[in-house]
Every structure is written in structure tokens, then in C-alpha cells.
Design an enzyme around this catalytic site. Structure first.
Site, PDB file in Angstrom:
ATOM      1  CB  ALA A 240      42.341  36.416  36.439  1.00 24.84           C
ATOM      2  CE  LYS A 241      44.149  33.696  43.955  1.00 19.93           C
ATOM      3  NZ  LYS A 241      45.715  33.088  43.767  1.00 19.93           N
ATOM      4  N   GLY A 242      39.748  34.307  41.304  1.00 20.43           N
ATOM      5  CA  GLY A 242      38.531  33.773  41.674  1.00 20.43           C
ATOM      6  C   GLY A 242      38.165  33.711  42.948  1.00 20.43           C
TER       7      GLY A 242
END
Ligand code: NAD
Length: 424
Positions: A113-115
């Protein structure tokens, strides 16, 4: 099948396009089906939020925040949160996929994931950043979770921001939930050994690479680009194992000493000198470009992306490259590096020591227990060495460079798991 065509590199200077082209090459080598290719390529969830924040002057400013969950096939998704003025959903999507492959290569039970939040943290007060992080956490309350999605620091964020995230999430849940985020301060459940973890993994990969090339660490010379978290610890740990580090560098340039640099002394200097090597007296000044092409056996790029390009790759003299940074080699430089017979240990393997110890932080939080630094190091060294061996083996089996082999190992793991779990 569309994906069997050679993947065009849209922008040779863009590390994310470079990553995608290598993914495509590995997928072709592995011979996965077109259906599986798209299952692996398309993120399963993308969340975009607007975050109205009261600034210190009383005005309300709206920031855009993102979280992309690329895959949860192997386990809860894992990836950092980036605060940067240029961050956008496409970048976050690509970085989320990158995390899936990194976690799969080192065989930890996480998806990717990445934000990110489009903001300039350097122009914001601590109070504004805190309100922004807390608002983002609330907006992502149904996304984050110790069994669902576990954020971590990335560019522009650190332990302070992770502490705010943990606190806000815990308040909303009515209990302390340490395992919702990693990269926390030690007192909040951070792990011993996390600071050095990425540099340590680089060292383990470098020693494993030297063994394959029959290089004796005590007779090996090295140059390290970047003297921040990754570069300084990698240089220090390599130095401790007998490697002579002839050159180090940072944003202010390169520093060379043919007798070897005293890394501990350089680390103390940087600590006192506002994190900079500027004025370091134990070496002669060279450029960052010169550092890359020095006559050394081992080169560790640990500063930034796209420093080894098709322009300078042919001049590299090192026999072994271990990528501490993310994306330091552009895709167009790969064939040149390979034709010179250089063993290049790719980023998704070489710098995965950080995410490995983040995983240990989560494990310790869930156990309600703290491991000693010695235990953290022993276990992460084993994971890194096993991952190196597995990727090396795949490179022999598929007759490909280690970079493509790393993607093969990762894609194979995720696609096999998907096949067993099944879909609709
Ligand atoms: P950092 O900010 O602590 O250090 C970066 C270093 O690179 C500094 O010494 C800086 O002066 C130097 N630098 C910056 N621009 C430069 C340039 N143009 N030329 C030469 N030197 C330059 O960052 P870090 O955490 O050490 O990360 C370095 C790289 O490793 C990044 O690519 C990062 O994405 C990657 N990485 C870091 C971790 C981690 O755990 N910190 C994990 C995986 C990957």
C-alpha cells in the site's frame, strides 16, 4: 496478448515507469496468464479524500489525501505515508505496487500500500501538520487497521507523525492500538534496530554478493552515495566487517580518501554539523558523479532515484552494486550494467531490511512484548540472506539478472497465493 509486447518505457528518467517495465519483463519470463497479469497490476482499493484544515492564521485550507491498497493477497497491506507537494494518485499507485513486490521478495505476510497528502511540510507548523495527520487518520479509519492496512513513515513524515496517527486511531477505537502503524517512537512501541535496519539489510546483501563473486570483504573497497539513514549505517556496518569505504557523499558532494574513510568519525561529524558532510576534513572533495565511477569493487547508491543512467553506466568500475536507494538505476542503464557482468542487487531486495523490521515492530506490538536488538538483528539478517539466496537462485534458473529475478520471485509468490485463494 497485450502485455507480451515489449513494455515501452514512457519516461526513461522516471523510476516508477522503470519499475513497471521490469515488472512486465518478469511477468513475461514467468509466463503468467493475461488474467493474472491484470489481477496483479490493478490495485484493489483506492481512496481519495479532501481534508479541510484550520491553518494557524485562521483560514481553512483543503488538502487532498490518498491511500492506495495495491494488494492484500498475502496479508494486510503495508506502506508509508508521503507528505510532498508533488504527490499524486498515480505516484501513490505505483509506489503501492512497489511495496507488494518488496514484501513478497522478503517473504513477509504483507501486501502493498502507499499513502500521501499533497502538502509542503517544510512550510507548515507542527500544529498544522498534526491537525492534517489527525484528519487524514479519521478519514482513513475504515481503511487502516492492524489486520487490514498498516501505514509507516515515508518522505516528509517520521516517528512524530506516526505517533499522532496511532493516538488518533486509538482514540477513535476506544483503546490503544499500537499495531496500526509502524515507525513509531520507541516508547510508543517502536522496535529496537529499526533505525539501522535498511542499512543493515544492504550490508547483508553486499556480503552475500561478495561471496558469490568470491570477493574477500577485507580486500574489498567500496563507495557509498548518500550519507543519511541508509547510507551511513550501510557504510558503518560494511566498515565493521572489514570493507574499506573509500568514498561517501551527500547533497554537498563526494568525499574520497584512498586509505579509507573513518566512518564513525564521519557519522559524528554529520551529527554535529547539521546532518551535512560539508567541510568534512578526513577526505578530498569529489563530485557525486565521480563517486559512482570510482575504481572500487562495491558501489552502494543510497541517496536518490535515477543516478545510474545510460550516460554513466558504461563508466562504472564496480563489480557489485547494492541498491540502498529506491530506483537508483534507470531501466535504460540495466542492459549496460548487465553487459559489463556487474552483479546488481536490486532495490526491492537490497533495501527491504527496513520493511522487515517494521514487520517485527508489528509482531512485537501484537505479542505485547519487546525483543532485544540482538534478536531483531539476528532474525532480519536471516530473512535478508534467505531472500538474497532465493533471488540469486531464480536468476540462475531463469537466466536473468537479479533485478528481474526479484520480480519473478515476488510475482510468482503473489500469483500462486491468489490461485490457491481463488476469486469470483
Ligand atoms: P535520508 O534523507 O536520511 O538521506 C539521504 C541522503 O542522500 C542524505 O545524505 C542526502 O544529503 C543525500 N542526497 C540527497 N540528494 C542527493 C543528491 N542529489 N546527490 C547525492 N546525495 C544526495 O534518506 P534515507 O532514509 O537514507 O533514504 C535514502 C534512499 O533510500 C531513498 O531512496 C529512500 O527511498 C530509500 N529507502 C530508505 C529506507 C529507510 O528505511 N530509510 C528504506 C527503503 C528505501
Amino acid at each position: 496478448m497485450a502485455y507480451l509486447e515489449p513494455a515501452p518505457i514512457k519516461d526513461k528518467e522516471n523510476p516508477l515507469d522503470s519499475m513497471m517495465s521490469r515488472f512486465d519483463e518478469a511477468a513475461r519470463k514467468l509466463g503468467i496468464s493475461e488474467e493474472m497479469y491484470y489481477i496483479l497490476k490493478v490495485p484493489y482499493r483506492q481512496v481519495v479524500v479532501g481534508l479541510p484544515i484550520t491553518m494557524d492564521d485562521g483560514r481553512i485550507k483543503v488538502f487532498e489525501g490518498y491511500r492506495v491498497l495495491h494488494s492484500n493477497i498475502l496479508g494486510p497491506s503495508k506502506g508509508g505515508i508521503r507528505f510532498d507537494p508533488h504527490v499524486n494518485i498515480d505516484e501513490v499507485k505505483a509506489l503501492a505496487a512497489w511495496m507488494t513486490w518488496k514484501c513478497a521478495v522478503v517473504d513477509i505476510p504483507y501486501g502493498g500500500a502507499k499513502g500521501g497528502i499533497t502538502c509542503n511540510p517544510r512550510e507548515m507548523s507542527a500544529g498544522e501538520l498534526e491537525r492534517l495527520m489527525r484528519a487524514y487518520t479519521i478519514a482513513m479509519l475504515d481503511v487502516f487497521g492492524p489486520d487490514k492496512d498498516i501505514p509507516a513513515p515515508d518522505m516528509g513524515t517520521g516517528p512524530r507523525e506516526m505517533a499522532w496517527l496511532m493516538d488518533e486511531y486509538s482514540k477513535a477505537k476506544g483503546m490503544t492500538v499500537q499495531a496500526v502503524v509502524t515507525g513509531k517512537p520507541l516508547v510508543l512501541g517502536g522496535s529496537l534496530g529499526r533505525t539501522e535496519a535498511t542499512g543493515r539489510g544492504v550490508m547483508v546483501c553486499a556480503l552475500a554478493g561478495m561471496e558469490k563473486l568470491r570477493l574477500n570483504p577485507f580486500k574489498t573497497t567500496c563507495a557509498v552515495q548518500g550519507f543519511g539513514n541508509v547510507g551511513s549505517h550501510a557504510a558503518n556496518l560494511l566498515h565493521e566487517r572489514g570493507v574499506k569505504v573509500l568514498a561517501i557523499s551527500d547533497m554537498t558532494g563526494g568525499y574520497y580518501n584512498s586509505n579509507g574513510i573513518d566512518i564513525q568519525e564521519a557519522m559524528r561529524y554529520v551529527e554535529k554539523n547539521n546532518k551535512s558532510l560539508e567541510g568534512y576534513a578526513g577526505a578530498e572533495k569529489i563530485t557525486n558523479e565521480e563517486l559512482l565511477t570510482l575504481n572500487v569493487e562495491l558501489l552502494v547508491p543510497a541517496a536518490k532515484e535515477d543516478v545510474i543512467t545510460e550516460e554513466n553506466a558504461s563508466k562504472i568500475q564496480a563489480k557489485l552494486i547494492v541498491e540502498g536507494a529506491n530506483g537508483p538505476t534507470s531501466a535504460n542503464a540495466d542492459p549496460i550494467i548487465n553487459s559489463k557482468g556487474i552483479l546488481a542487487v536490486p532495490d526491492i531486495l537490497a533495501n527491504a531490511g527496513g520493511v522487515t523490521v517494521s514487520y517485527f515492530e508489528w509482531v512485537q506490538n501484537r505479542l505485547g512484548y519487546k525483543w532485544t536488538q540482538e534478536r531483531v538483528e539476528r532474525r532480519s539478517d536471516r530473512i535478508m540472506k534467505d531472500a538474497f539466496d532465493k533471488v540469486y537462485q531464480a536468476s540462475v534458473q531463469y537466466q536473468v539478472p537479479m533485478r528481474i529475478a526479484a520480480y519473478i520471485v515476488a510475482i510468482d509468490k503473489v500469483s500462486q497465493t491468489y490461485k490457491f485463494r481463488g476469486g469470483y
